[in-house]
Design a protein around this motif. Structure first.
Motif, PDB file in Angstrom:
ATOM      1  N   UNK A 103      13.214  63.147 -27.897  1.00 45.56           N
ATOM      2  CA  UNK A 103      12.062  62.342 -28.460  1.00 45.56           C
ATOM      3  C   UNK A 103      10.799  62.824 -28.142  1.00 45.56           C
ATOM      4  N   UNK A 104       9.855  62.841 -29.201  1.00 45.82           N
ATOM      5  CA  UNK A 104       8.461  63.023 -28.825  1.00 45.82           C
ATOM      6  C   UNK A 104       7.705  61.507 -28.540  1.00 45.82           C
ATOM      7  N   UNK A 105       7.127  61.668 -27.267  1.00 48.97           N
ATOM      8  CA  UNK A 105       6.487  60.507 -27.090  1.00 48.97           C
ATOM      9  C   UNK A 105       5.631  59.623 -27.962  1.00 48.97           C
ATOM     10  N   UNK A 106       5.137  60.391 -29.201  1.00 46.29           N
ATOM     11  CA  UNK A 106       4.199  59.835 -30.242  1.00 46.29           C
ATOM     12  C   UNK A 106       5.291  58.898 -31.016  1.00 46.29           C
ATOM     13  N   UNK A 107       6.668  59.044 -30.902  1.00 41.43           N
ATOM     14  CA  UNK A 107       7.673  58.460 -31.809  1.00 41.43           C
ATOM     15  C   UNK A 107       7.534  56.965 -31.232  1.00 41.43           C
ATOM     16  N   UNK A 108       7.164  56.762 -30.043  1.00 47.49           N
ATOM     17  CA  UNK A 108       7.449  55.277 -29.259  1.00 47.49           C
ATOM     18  C   UNK A 108       8.622  54.732 -29.017  1.00 47.49           C
ATOM     19  N   UNK A 109       9.345  54.864 -30.158  1.00 44.67           N
ATOM     20  CA  UNK A 109      10.588  54.038 -30.225  1.00 44.67           C
ATOM     21  C   UNK A 109      11.656  54.983 -29.867  1.00 44.67           C
ATOM     22  N   UNK A 110      11.478  56.198 -29.584  1.00 45.63           N
ATOM     23  CA  UNK A 110      12.728  57.369 -29.167  1.00 45.63           C
ATOM     24  C   UNK A 110      13.759  56.616 -28.013  1.00 45.63           C
ATOM     25  N   UNK A 111      12.968  56.165 -26.777  1.00 50.98           N
ATOM     26  CA  UNK A 111      13.770  55.951 -25.789  1.00 50.98           C
ATOM     27  C   UNK A 111      14.712  54.447 -26.221  1.00 50.98           C
ATOM     28  N   UNK A 112      13.956  53.512 -26.831  1.00 47.30           N
ATOM     29  CA  UNK A 112      14.735  52.389 -27.364  1.00 47.30           C
ATOM     30  C   UNK A 112      15.927  52.653 -28.043  1.00 47.30           C
ATOM     31  N   UNK A 113      16.032  53.626 -29.133  1.00 46.54           N
ATOM     32  CA  UNK A 113      17.019  53.962 -29.933  1.00 46.54           C
ATOM     33  C   UNK A 113      18.065  54.507 -28.995  1.00 46.54           C
ATOM     34  N   UNK A 114      17.614  55.416 -27.821  1.00 48.02           N
ATOM     35  CA  UNK A 114      18.781  55.960 -26.897  1.00 48.02           C
ATOM     36  C   UNK A 114      19.369  54.861 -26.138  1.00 48.02           C
ATOM     37  N   UNK A 115      18.542  53.732 -25.959  1.00 51.74           N
ATOM     38  CA  UNK A 115      19.143  52.837 -25.041  1.00 51.74           C
ATOM     39  C   UNK A 115      19.907  51.992 -25.851  1.00 51.74           C
ATOM     40  N   UNK A 116      19.746  51.668 -27.209  1.00 47.69           N
ATOM     41  CA  UNK A 116      20.535  50.884 -28.051  1.00 47.69           C
ATOM     42  C   UNK A 116      22.008  51.814 -28.237  1.00 47.69           C
ATOM     43  N   UNK A 117      21.868  53.101 -28.575  1.00 44.29           N
ATOM     44  CA  UNK A 117      23.199  53.788 -28.745  1.00 44.29           C
ATOM     45  C   UNK A 117      23.750  53.917 -27.501  1.00 44.29           C
ATOM     46  N   UNK A 118      23.357  53.678 -26.029  1.00 42.92           N
ATOM     47  CA  UNK A 118      23.926  53.944 -24.953  1.00 42.92           C
ATOM     48  C   UNK A 118      24.048  55.445 -24.477  1.00 42.92           C
ATOM     49  N   UNK A 119      23.156  56.326 -24.901  1.00 49.93           N
ATOM     50  CA  UNK A 119      23.162  57.947 -24.523  1.00 49.93           C
ATOM     51  C   UNK A 119      21.913  58.120 -23.853  1.00 49.93           C
ATOM     52  N   UNK A 120      21.699  59.384 -23.405  1.00 48.35           N
ATOM     53  CA  UNK A 120      20.718  59.870 -22.548  1.00 48.35           C
ATOM     54  C   UNK A 120      19.653  59.997 -23.635  1.00 48.35           C
ATOM     55  N   UNK A 121      18.474  59.826 -22.839  1.00 48.30           N
ATOM     56  CA  UNK A 121      16.959  60.001 -23.559  1.00 48.30           C
ATOM     57  C   UNK A 121      16.227  61.199 -22.904  1.00 48.30           C
ATOM     58  N   UNK A 122      15.913  62.265 -23.632  1.00 47.93           N
ATOM     59  CA  UNK A 122      15.268  63.217 -23.078  1.00 47.93           C
ATOM     60  C   UNK A 122      13.999  63.359 -23.801  1.00 47.93           C
ATOM     61  N   UNK A 123      12.934  63.525 -23.117  1.00 44.62           N
ATOM     62  CA  UNK A 123      11.475  63.713 -23.728  1.00 44.62           C
ATOM     63  C   UNK A 123      11.448  65.418 -23.808  1.00 44.62           C
ATOM     64  N   UNK A 124      10.974  65.687 -25.211  1.00 44.39           N
ATOM     65  CA  UNK A 124      10.860  66.843 -25.578  1.00 44.39           C
ATOM     66  C   UNK A 124       9.233  67.042 -25.587  1.00 44.39           C
ATOM     67  N   UNK A 125       8.669  67.575 -24.418  1.00 45.17           N
ATOM     68  CA  UNK A 125       7.144  67.641 -24.146  1.00 45.17           C
ATOM     69  C   UNK A 125       6.721  69.039 -24.719  1.00 45.17           C
ATOM     70  N   UNK A 126       5.481  69.071 -25.527  1.00 45.76           N
ATOM     71  CA  UNK A 126       4.980  70.297 -26.139  1.00 45.76           C
ATOM     72  C   UNK A 126       3.821  70.555 -25.033  1.00 45.76           C
ATOM     73  N   UNK A 127       3.292  69.809 -24.227  1.00 53.61           N
ATOM     74  CA  UNK A 127       2.133  69.816 -23.306  1.00 53.61           C
ATOM     75  C   UNK A 127       2.689  68.828 -22.156  1.00 53.61           C
ATOM     76  N   UNK A 128       2.243  69.460 -20.965  1.00 54.76           N
ATOM     77  CA  UNK A 128       2.317  68.522 -19.839  1.00 54.76           C
ATOM     78  C   UNK A 128       1.776  67.096 -19.863  1.00 54.76           C
ATOM     79  N   UNK A 129       2.483  66.103 -19.833  1.00 58.66           N
ATOM     80  CA  UNK A 129       1.756  64.639 -20.120  1.00 58.66           C
ATOM     81  C   UNK A 129       2.244  63.690 -18.824  1.00 58.66           C
TER      82      UNK A 129
END
Length: 407
Positions: A103-129
């Protein structure tokens, strides 16, 4: 693998995720890209399964482009309901089968979708944040700081999420059945859930980062060898020496007519030809000029190798394309992380110092002339960067992550 890739924002935020999806597809996996619906045709052109998300926030950004601070403040009041519609569109992603969410951090809901699915959440960062370092300050901080405060400056990244936390919390409860706040991106990144998608030749991983967090290379779409340029562009390029490219993407100083006039006067002073890309309206030339071709846009991977110098805003997507093309760069940063990348480009030797402060035709012309002398350094750097394959490395990392989960 069935990776779910979730991103938001402009093309610069979406295209690297599409590149990752293309790489996953080529490796035999079944990726789905969720992004603002205006990019559906772009994904379809690469054969990538697409889940459209509401893009009203992009429409709003388009409508206030160049209209000043008051219009931007008025528009900001509309963001919260637009964000909820965006998150509601994301809800259907929780019904898909997926093994991992990138997920891109701008999506805001990416980690929550991963939590609901029960799968790993990985941030794909295009700059150090989100991963603090004492080597440099947070790229989104607009101030110069003493080195002693570098690490403390990274707290600003987490503060970005704060205004939207209540909206995300309500959506989690009402749409996903999840309680409380999601883990912050900073917490997920600190736990190892991150892919840093830029070239280490532009910005190496600092010594106080874990090895797994070091940058792996840009996520780049395959070159559009079959792209056919408009006849007027092809003819212009054939009629003379490689031109200067000028394009500021979605950035603007608020007066696109004046900026265009300054650029045109600078080009005239250099005695060179130029291609001006108006993009989202950062440049608005008032009239036609000899030896200058005005276009809306063209694929950077096709156009930039045919130019002598790239003048741009310092967005990482444009910077990466110019680095791969081996052309020297002149950077006029406007906002956010652009000053950070402008400074990094200068340190590589592929660009003169960033153009900050008042921009005049004379200053810009002088810097363009200076940049031409950096062509050998830019070409050497291009050889190193094109030898990387950040997309393939990301695919391998995700495969190893899931192999580890299964065993």
């Amino acid at each position: 693998m069935r990776p779910l890739l979730i991103t938001a924002g402009s093309r610069g935020d979406v295209q690297p995720y599409l590149a990752l999806a293309v790489g996953l597809l080529a490796a035999g996996h079944e990726p789905v890209l969720a992004a603002p619906r205006r990019f559906e045709a772009l994904a379809a052109g690469h054969g990538v399964a697409f889940a459209p998300l509401d893009d009203a926030m992009l429409d709003l950004q388009d409508s206030v482009q160049g209209q000043g601070v008051r219009a931007a403040i008025t528009a900001a009041r509309s963001v919260r309901p637009m964000l909820r519609r965006f998150l509601d569109d994301m809800t259907v992603l929780a019904e898909r089968q997926a093994d991992v969410v990138v997920y891109h951090p701008k999506s805001l809901g990416g980690p929550s979708i991963a939590e609901r699915l029960g799968v790993p959440a990985v941030a794909g960062l295009l700059l150090p944040l989100y991963l603090p370092t004492s080597a440099f300050p947070s790229p989104i901080l607009p101030l110069r700081l003493p080195r002693l405060l570098n690490r403390a400056s990274w707290r600003t990244s987490s503060a970005i999420e704060s205004p939207y936390r209540s909206t995300v919390r309500a959506w989690r409860a009402e749409a996903l059945g999840l309680r409380g706040d999601a883990r912050t991106v900073a917490e997920l990144v600190a736990a190892g859930g991150v892919l840093h998608a830029w070239s280490p030749h532009l910005l190496p991983g600092p010594a106080d980062w874990p090895a797994a967090a070091h940058p792996i290379g840009f996520w780049t779409l395959p070159a559009r060898s079959g792209w056919t340029p408009p006849e007027r562009l092809a003819r212009f390029l054939d009629e003379g020496e490689p031109p200067v490219y000028v394009g500021f993407g979605s950035s603007t100083g608020g007066d696109p007519e004046t900026l265009a006039a300054t650029v045109l006067d600078a080009v005239r002073l250099t005695g060179r030809r130029a291609v001006l890309a108006t993009g989202w309206g950062a440049l608005r030339p008032g009239r036609e000029h000899t030896d200058v071709l005005v276009i809306e846009e063209a694929p950077h991977d096709w156009l930039l190798p045919r130019t002598a110098v790239a003048v741009h805003h310092g967005g990482i997507g444009t910077a990466a394309a110019a680095l791969r093309a081996g052309v020297p760069q002149v950077v006029r940063p406007f906002q956010a992380d652009q000053p950070f990348w402008a400074a990094r480009l200068h340190r590589t030797g592929a660009a003169p110092p960033p153009l900050t402060g008042r921009l005049t035709a004379e200053r810009l012309a002088a810097v363009i002339q200076h940049a031409t002398a950096l062509t050998p350094a830019a070409r050497t750097l291009a050889e190193r960067i094109t030898a990387e394959n950040g997309t393939a490395t990301a695919v391998t990392r995700l495969e190893h992550l899931l192999d580890g989960q299964r065993h």
